[in-house]
Write an enzyme that holds these catalytic residues in place. Structure first.
Site, PDB file in Angstrom:
ATOM      1  N   GLY A  46       0.915  -1.132   0.063  1.00 23.67           N
ATOM      2  CA  GLY A  46      -0.067   0.174  -0.090  1.00 23.67           C
ATOM      3  C   GLY A  46       1.004   1.292  -0.047  1.00 23.67           C
ATOM      4  O   GLY A  46       2.086   1.198   0.556  1.00 23.67           O
ATOM      5  N   GLN A  51       2.876  10.259   1.087  1.00 23.77           N
ATOM      6  CA  GLN A  51       4.126   9.499   1.182  1.00 23.77           C
ATOM      7  C   GLN A  51       4.950   9.703  -0.038  1.00 23.77           C
ATOM      8  O   GLN A  51       6.367   9.360  -0.136  1.00 23.77           O
ATOM      9  CB  GLN A  51       3.900   7.725   1.171  1.00 23.77           C
ATOM     10  CG  GLN A  51       3.478   7.505   2.504  1.00 23.77           C
ATOM     11  CD  GLN A  51       3.276   5.918   2.574  1.00 23.77           C
ATOM     12  OE1 GLN A  51       2.411   5.276   2.273  1.00 23.77           O
ATOM     13  NE2 GLN A  51       4.310   5.419   3.200  1.00 23.77           N
ATOM     14  N   CYS A  94       5.484   0.168   7.236  1.00 25.94           N
ATOM     15  CA  CYS A  94       5.298   1.246   6.348  1.00 25.94           C
ATOM     16  C   CYS A  94       6.383   1.564   5.662  1.00 25.94           C
ATOM     17  O   CYS A  94       7.711   1.710   6.053  1.00 25.94           O
ATOM     18  CB  CYS A  94       4.858   2.336   7.371  1.00 25.94           C
ATOM     19  SG  CYS A  94       4.208   3.766   6.478  1.00 25.94           S
ATOM     20  N   LEU A  95       6.144   2.048   4.338  1.00 28.22           N
ATOM     21  CA  LEU A  95       7.299   2.274   3.456  1.00 28.22           C
ATOM     22  C   LEU A  95       8.168   3.500   3.765  1.00 28.22           C
ATOM     23  O   LEU A  95       9.169   3.859   3.698  1.00 28.22           O
ATOM     24  CB  LEU A  95       6.547   2.297   1.934  1.00 28.22           C
ATOM     25  CG  LEU A  95       6.337   1.099   1.440  1.00 28.22           C
ATOM     26  CD1 LEU A  95       5.801   1.571  -0.033  1.00 28.22           C
ATOM     27  CD2 LEU A  95       7.540   0.154   1.216  1.00 28.22           C
ATOM     28  N   HIS A 136      -4.643   1.661   7.410  1.00 25.84           N
ATOM     29  CA  HIS A 136      -3.282   2.046   7.198  1.00 25.84           C
ATOM     30  C   HIS A 136      -3.352   3.218   6.435  1.00 25.84           C
ATOM     31  O   HIS A 136      -2.775   4.404   7.035  1.00 25.84           O
ATOM     32  CB  HIS A 136      -2.433   1.015   7.143  1.00 25.84           C
ATOM     33  CG  HIS A 136      -0.968   1.484   7.064  1.00 25.84           C
ATOM     34  ND1 HIS A 136      -0.095   0.832   8.137  1.00 25.84           N
ATOM     35  CD2 HIS A 136      -0.208   2.258   6.425  1.00 25.84           C
ATOM     36  CE1 HIS A 136       1.275   1.511   7.995  1.00 25.84           C
ATOM     37  NE2 HIS A 136       1.113   2.329   6.682  1.00 25.84           N
ATOM     38  N   GLU A 137      -3.716   3.091   5.293  1.00 20.51           N
ATOM     39  CA  GLU A 137      -3.478   3.976   4.145  1.00 20.51           C
ATOM     40  C   GLU A 137      -4.240   5.341   4.316  1.00 20.51           C
ATOM     41  O   GLU A 137      -3.953   6.431   4.195  1.00 20.51           O
ATOM     42  CB  GLU A 137      -3.536   3.517   2.671  1.00 20.51           C
ATOM     43  CG  GLU A 137      -2.725   2.356   2.420  1.00 20.51           C
ATOM     44  CD  GLU A 137      -1.254   2.534   2.621  1.00 20.51           C
ATOM     45  OE1 GLU A 137      -0.920   3.735   2.750  1.00 20.51           O
ATOM     46  OE2 GLU A 137      -0.651   1.501   3.032  1.00 20.51           O
ATOM     47  N   HIS A 140      -2.887   7.421   6.659  1.00 24.68           N
ATOM     48  CA  HIS A 140      -1.827   8.842   6.063  1.00 24.68           C
ATOM     49  C   HIS A 140      -2.516   9.909   5.481  1.00 24.68           C
ATOM     50  O   HIS A 140      -1.940  10.730   5.626  1.00 24.68           O
ATOM     51  CB  HIS A 140      -1.215   7.629   4.822  1.00 24.68           C
ATOM     52  CG  HIS A 140       0.010   6.951   5.274  1.00 24.68           C
ATOM     53  ND1 HIS A 140       1.285   7.390   5.783  1.00 24.68           N
ATOM     54  CD2 HIS A 140       0.290   5.629   5.282  1.00 24.68           C
ATOM     55  CE1 HIS A 140       2.025   6.627   6.148  1.00 24.68           C
ATOM     56  NE2 HIS A 140       1.512   5.385   5.534  1.00 24.68           N
TER      57      HIS A 140
HETATM   58 NI    NI Z   1       2.240   3.577   5.584  1.00 20.93          NI
END
Ligand code: NI
Length: 172
Positions: A46, A51, A94-95, A136-137, A140
């Site tokens: 995701g 991000q 998380c990236l 989660h997304e 963000h």
């Molecule tokens: Ni994330």
């Protein structure tokens, strides 16, 4: 399509509440397509627009782990319209916070309403990892990271680690 650099925590752009997309136009499609390419390359399941420094309510995901092929989903102006009663605790990453994993509690099922790549309204029931990933997304897009659910000490330790990682990266 192009791979865009992924912002690493801490970054003020990761703390913003993103405004909605006003029209699903070519620019929005370009951002979404780039996000998918960036997510697959990372690799991740995701990725949210902030991000990659785009402060708009867009995220992409693909939780299909079978060999059947990719199942990319683009969610524009997503909102949760219903949730199930059950909650599940799973390990998330998380990236924007590389190599950090911790347990977060989420709804196991939900219904997500969003605009797709063509601007059409979609309502999609999500379960398991798809549901967890969407939550989660979506966080963000409201400037919330999964580490915000952890204790203050753990969160501070992670932030210190990420600052060090960014310094090392900047040095090259
Ligand atoms: Ni994330």
């Amino acid at each position: 399509m192009a791979i865009r650099p992924i912002l690493i925590h801490p970054d003020p752009r990761l703390k913003k509440v993103c405004p909605p997309v006003e029209a699903v136009d070519d620019e929005v499609r370009r951002v979404a397509d780039d996000m998918l390419e960036t997510m697959y390359a990372a690799p991740g399941i995701g990725l949210a627009a902030p991000q990659v420094g785009v402060l708009r309510r867009i995220f992409v995901m693909d939780c299909n782990r079978s060999d059947a092929g990719k199942e990319p989903v683009i969610c524009i102006n997503p909102e949760i319209v219903a949730t199930g009663a059950e909650r599940v605790k799973t390990e998330e990453g998380c990236l924007s916070i590389p190599e950090v994993y911790d347990e977060v509690e989420r709804f196991e099922t939900l219904t997500l309403r969003f605009l797709d790549r063509d601007g059409a309204v979609v309502e999609r029931p999500l379960t398991g990892q798809w549901s967890i990933c969407a939550q989660h997304e979506l966080d963000h897009l409201d400037g919330r990271l999964f580490i915000d659910y952890l204790g203050a000490v753990r969160r501070t330790m992670i932030t210190i680690r990420m600052k060090k990682l960014k310094r090392e990266k900047a040095r090259g």
